[in-house]
Design a protein around this motif. Structure first.
Motif, PDB file in Angstrom:
ATOM      1  N   VAL A 106      71.858  63.347  65.629  1.00 42.54           N
ATOM      2  CA  VAL A 106      72.722  64.528  65.048  1.00 42.54           C
ATOM      3  C   VAL A 106      73.618  63.739  64.058  1.00 42.54           C
ATOM      4  CG1 VAL A 106      74.457  66.329  65.340  1.00 42.54           C
ATOM      5  CG2 VAL A 106      72.674  66.168  67.030  1.00 42.54           C
ATOM      6  N   GLY A 107      73.354  64.104  62.773  1.00 42.40           N
ATOM      7  CA  GLY A 107      74.223  63.533  61.638  1.00 42.40           C
ATOM      8  C   GLY A 107      75.701  64.278  61.697  1.00 42.40           C
ATOM      9  N   LYS A 108      76.472  63.233  61.137  1.00 43.10           N
ATOM     10  CA  LYS A 108      77.915  63.401  60.884  1.00 43.10           C
ATOM     11  C   LYS A 108      78.007  64.986  60.119  1.00 43.10           C
ATOM     12  CE  LYS A 108      80.671  59.454  60.463  1.00 43.10           C
ATOM     13  NZ  LYS A 108      82.075  59.833  60.865  1.00 43.10           N
ATOM     14  N   LYS A 109      79.190  65.613  60.543  1.00 43.44           N
ATOM     15  CA  LYS A 109      79.505  66.784  59.880  1.00 43.44           C
ATOM     16  C   LYS A 109      78.391  68.160  60.189  1.00 43.44           C
ATOM     17  CE  LYS A 109      82.097  64.854  56.240  1.00 43.44           C
ATOM     18  NZ  LYS A 109      82.554  65.255  54.803  1.00 43.44           N
ATOM     19  N   THR A 110      77.661  68.004  61.379  1.00 44.29           N
ATOM     20  CA  THR A 110      76.660  69.127  61.849  1.00 44.29           C
ATOM     21  C   THR A 110      77.606  70.237  62.661  1.00 44.29           C
ATOM     22  OG1 THR A 110      74.802  67.504  61.535  1.00 44.29           O
ATOM     23  CG2 THR A 110      74.864  69.433  63.154  1.00 44.29           C
ATOM     24  N   THR A 111      77.014  71.223  62.506  1.00 52.85           N
ATOM     25  CA  THR A 111      77.831  72.352  63.327  1.00 52.85           C
ATOM     26  C   THR A 111      76.492  73.130  64.217  1.00 52.85           C
ATOM     27  OG1 THR A 111      79.454  72.767  61.535  1.00 52.85           O
ATOM     28  CG2 THR A 111      79.073  74.591  63.208  1.00 52.85           C
ATOM     29  N   MET A 153      73.237  57.230  75.370  1.00 54.70           N
ATOM     30  CA  MET A 153      73.828  58.186  74.732  1.00 54.70           C
ATOM     31  C   MET A 153      75.243  57.878  73.862  1.00 54.70           C
ATOM     32  SD  MET A 153      75.489  61.593  76.399  1.00 54.70           S
ATOM     33  CE  MET A 153      76.216  60.556  77.820  1.00 54.70           C
ATOM     34  N   THR A 154      75.207  58.175  72.686  1.00 55.33           N
ATOM     35  CA  THR A 154      76.421  57.967  72.063  1.00 55.33           C
ATOM     36  C   THR A 154      76.921  59.092  71.408  1.00 55.33           C
ATOM     37  OG1 THR A 154      75.460  55.578  71.334  1.00 55.33           O
ATOM     38  CG2 THR A 154      77.238  56.536  69.910  1.00 55.33           C
ATOM     39  N   VAL A 155      78.372  59.507  71.594  1.00 54.95           N
ATOM     40  CA  VAL A 155      78.995  60.417  71.064  1.00 54.95           C
ATOM     41  C   VAL A 155      79.991  59.779  70.079  1.00 54.95           C
ATOM     42  CG1 VAL A 155      80.467  62.625  71.367  1.00 54.95           C
ATOM     43  CG2 VAL A 155      78.359  62.103  72.857  1.00 54.95           C
ATOM     44  N   ARG A 156      80.052  60.150  68.705  1.00 58.95           N
ATOM     45  CA  ARG A 156      80.979  59.453  68.089  1.00 58.95           C
ATOM     46  C   ARG A 156      82.398  60.024  68.038  1.00 58.95           C
ATOM     47  NH1 ARG A 156      79.215  55.664  64.155  1.00 58.95           N
ATOM     48  NH2 ARG A 156      81.440  55.470  63.531  1.00 58.95           N
ATOM     49  N   GLU A 157      83.254  59.613  67.288  1.00 59.93           N
ATOM     50  CA  GLU A 157      84.945  60.223  67.113  1.00 59.93           C
ATOM     51  C   GLU A 157      84.670  61.701  66.256  1.00 59.93           C
ATOM     52  OE1 GLU A 157      83.553  57.962  63.539  1.00 59.93           O
ATOM     53  OE2 GLU A 157      83.736  57.298  65.613  1.00 59.93           O
ATOM     54  N   ILE A 187      73.692  66.879  77.533  1.00 58.14           N
ATOM     55  CA  ILE A 187      72.925  65.861  76.545  1.00 58.14           C
ATOM     56  C   ILE A 187      72.106  65.079  77.258  1.00 58.14           C
ATOM     57  CG2 ILE A 187      75.092  64.570  76.846  1.00 58.14           C
ATOM     58  CD1 ILE A 187      74.841  63.857  73.651  1.00 58.14           C
ATOM     59  N   GLY A 188      70.909  64.796  76.916  1.00 61.49           N
ATOM     60  CA  GLY A 188      69.880  64.016  77.267  1.00 61.49           C
ATOM     61  C   GLY A 188      70.230  62.654  77.029  1.00 61.49           C
ATOM     62  N   THR A 189      69.487  61.698  77.507  1.00 62.12           N
ATOM     63  CA  THR A 189      69.390  60.185  77.617  1.00 62.12           C
ATOM     64  C   THR A 189      69.156  59.860  75.932  1.00 62.12           C
ATOM     65  OG1 THR A 189      67.087  59.851  78.085  1.00 62.12           O
ATOM     66  CG2 THR A 189      68.964  59.732  79.743  1.00 62.12           C
ATOM     67  N   SER A 190      69.409  58.858  75.345  1.00 64.51           N
ATOM     68  CA  SER A 190      69.189  58.192  74.309  1.00 64.51           C
ATOM     69  C   SER A 190      69.364  59.244  73.088  1.00 64.51           C
ATOM     70  CB  SER A 190      67.669  57.825  74.296  1.00 64.51           C
ATOM     71  OG  SER A 190      67.501  56.603  75.249  1.00 64.51           O
ATOM     72  N   SER A 191      70.349  59.934  73.188  1.00 63.35           N
ATOM     73  CA  SER A 191      70.746  60.927  72.129  1.00 63.35           C
ATOM     74  C   SER A 191      71.941  60.377  71.317  1.00 63.35           C
ATOM     75  CB  SER A 191      71.146  62.247  72.566  1.00 63.35           C
ATOM     76  OG  SER A 191      69.891  63.045  73.140  1.00 63.35           O
ATOM     77  N   GLU A 192      72.267  60.763  70.321  1.00 59.84           N
ATOM     78  CA  GLU A 192      73.143  60.166  69.457  1.00 59.84           C
ATOM     79  C   GLU A 192      73.816  61.129  68.640  1.00 59.84           C
ATOM     80  OE1 GLU A 192      74.122  56.667  66.016  1.00 59.84           O
ATOM     81  OE2 GLU A 192      72.214  56.514  67.388  1.00 59.84           O
ATOM     82  N   ILE A 193      75.262  61.501  68.619  1.00 61.24           N
ATOM     83  CA  ILE A 193      75.602  62.348  67.685  1.00 61.24           C
ATOM     84  C   ILE A 193      77.039  61.486  66.842  1.00 61.24           C
ATOM     85  CG2 ILE A 193      77.261  64.346  67.519  1.00 61.24           C
ATOM     86  CD1 ILE A 193      76.525  64.914  70.520  1.00 61.24           C
ATOM     87  N   GLN A 194      76.652  61.420  65.614  1.00 52.62           N
ATOM     88  CA  GLN A 194      77.418  60.773  64.724  1.00 52.62           C
ATOM     89  C   GLN A 194      78.907  60.871  64.467  1.00 52.62           C
ATOM     90  OE1 GLN A 194      76.228  57.718  62.616  1.00 52.62           O
ATOM     91  NE2 GLN A 194      75.229  57.744  64.492  1.00 52.62           N
ATOM     92  N   GLY A 195      79.335  61.832  64.997  1.00 49.32           N
ATOM     93  CA  GLY A 195      80.701  62.033  64.643  1.00 49.32           C
ATOM     94  C   GLY A 195      81.042  63.372  63.631  1.00 49.32           C
ATOM     95  N   ASP A 196      82.201  63.955  63.851  1.00 46.95           N
ATOM     96  CA  ASP A 196      82.781  64.740  62.877  1.00 46.95           C
ATOM     97  C   ASP A 196      81.752  65.972  63.405  1.00 46.95           C
ATOM     98  OD1 ASP A 196      84.974  63.260  61.656  1.00 46.95           O
ATOM     99  OD2 ASP A 196      83.518  62.337  60.792  1.00 46.95           O
ATOM    100  N   CYS A 197      81.334  66.322  64.263  1.00 46.03           N
ATOM    101  CA  CYS A 197      80.275  67.362  64.694  1.00 46.03           C
ATOM    102  C   CYS A 197      81.146  68.332  65.532  1.00 46.03           C
ATOM    103  CB  CYS A 197      79.260  67.006  65.520  1.00 46.03           C
ATOM    104  SG  CYS A 197      78.210  65.730  64.170  1.00 46.03           S
ATOM    105  N   SER A 198      80.814  69.740  65.418  1.00 44.89           N
ATOM    106  CA  SER A 198      81.259  70.621  66.125  1.00 44.89           C
ATOM    107  C   SER A 198      79.903  71.552  66.900  1.00 44.89           C
ATOM    108  CB  SER A 198      81.757  71.634  65.410  1.00 44.89           C
ATOM    109  OG  SER A 198      82.084  72.945  66.396  1.00 44.89           O
ATOM    110  N   ILE A 210      76.321  65.897  54.078  1.00 44.42           N
ATOM    111  CA  ILE A 210      76.308  67.546  54.205  1.00 44.42           C
ATOM    112  C   ILE A 210      75.659  67.675  55.567  1.00 44.42           C
ATOM    113  CG2 ILE A 210      75.532  69.650  53.053  1.00 44.42           C
ATOM    114  CD1 ILE A 210      75.206  68.198  50.622  1.00 44.42           C
ATOM    115  N   GLY A 211      76.353  68.232  56.515  1.00 50.05           N
ATOM    116  CA  GLY A 211      75.616  68.280  57.946  1.00 50.05           C
ATOM    117  C   GLY A 211      75.058  69.673  57.988  1.00 50.05           C
ATOM    118  N   CYS A 212      73.995  69.866  58.810  1.00 50.91           N
ATOM    119  CA  CYS A 212      73.251  71.058  59.094  1.00 50.91           C
ATOM    120  C   CYS A 212      74.186  72.162  59.900  1.00 50.91           C
ATOM    121  CB  CYS A 212      71.900  70.750  59.990  1.00 50.91           C
ATOM    122  SG  CYS A 212      71.099  69.517  59.456  1.00 50.91           S
ATOM    123  N   THR A 213      73.728  73.288  59.829  1.00 49.28           N
ATOM    124  CA  THR A 213      74.218  74.293  60.631  1.00 49.28           C
ATOM    125  C   THR A 213      73.048  75.072  61.500  1.00 49.28           C
ATOM    126  OG1 THR A 213      75.963  74.730  59.125  1.00 49.28           O
ATOM    127  CG2 THR A 213      75.561  76.412  60.695  1.00 49.28           C
TER     128      THR A 213
END
Length: 164
Positions: free
Chosen positions: A39-44, A1-5, A15-26, A69-72
Motif C-alpha cells: 500500500v503506497g503512501k497517502k492511500t485511503t 509486516m511493515t506499517v509506517r508512520e 493484515i497478512g504476512t509480508s504486507s507493507e503499508i508505506q505510511g500516511d494512510c487511512s 497521489i494515493g489510491c482510494t
C-alpha cells in the motif's frame, strides 16, 4: 509486516504476512488484507474492504518523483489477487477488481473490472455464487458474515447492497 508512520487503521483490521503499508494512510474498520499486500503512501481504504494476495496500490504517477497521489478504495470493495491499482484511482463501493487487473481509471460503484488495462465488464451482481444456488456473489454482504460482529451484520442483506 511493515506499517509506517502516520497510518491510521480502524477496528477489526486484519493484515497478512509480508504486507507493507508505506505510511500516511487511512484504513477503515474491518478491512481484511491477505498476505503480500503493498500500500503506497497517502492511500485511503474504506470500511469492510477485502484485498487479496499480491495486490499493489501505487502512488507515484511518474516514478521516480516527489509527487505522491494515493489510491482510494471505497467501502465493501474487493480487490482480487495480483491486481495493481494506479495512483489517484478510486475503486468504487461494492465493486470488484478481478485477479491480475491493472486499474488505470476509476471503477464505478457496484461494477466489476478486469484486464490490462482494466475495463468495466459488467455489474458485480452478475457474478453468481458457485454453490449451485444461482444467487449473486456480490454484494458479498448478502451472503457472507463470518468473522464480523452480529451487531453489524444484522443490517446486511438488502437488495441494493447497501446497509439498511
Amino acid at each position: 509486516m511493515t506499517v509506517r508512520e502516520k497510518t491510521i487503521a480502524g477496528v477489526g483490521f486484519q493484515i497478512g504476512t509480508s504486507s507493507e503499508i508505506q505510511g500516511d494512510c487511512s484504513i477503515g474498520d474491518y478491512v481484511r488484507f491477505q498476505s503480500n499486500i503493498f500500500v503506497g503512501k497517502k492511500t485511503t481504504i474504506g470500511n469492510f474492504v477485502w484485498i487479496l494476495p499480491y495486490v499493489v496500490l501505487t502512488n507515484d504517477p511518474i516514478p521516480p518523483s516527489n509527487v505522491l497521489i494515493g489510491c482510494t478504495i471505497e467501502d465493501y470493495a474487493s480487490i482480487a489477487a495480483a491486481s495493481v491499482v494506479l495512483p489517484g484511482v478510486t475503486v468504487g463501493h461494492h465493486s470488484l477488481v478481478a485477479a491480475q487487473a491493472c486499474v488505470t481509471k476509476n471503477v464505478p460503484p457496484h461494477m466489476v473490472v478486469a484486464g490490462v488495462p482494466a475495463r468495466v465488464i459488467g455489474k458485480a451482481s452478475s457474478i453468481k455464487l458457485r454453490d449451485g444456488s444461482g444467487k449473486p456473489a456480490y454484494p458479498w454482504t448478502q451472503h457472507f458474515i463470518r468473522g464480523y460482529p452480529s451487531s453489524i451484520t444484522e443490517h446486511w442483506g438488502s437488495d441494493n447492497g447497501e446497509q439498511r
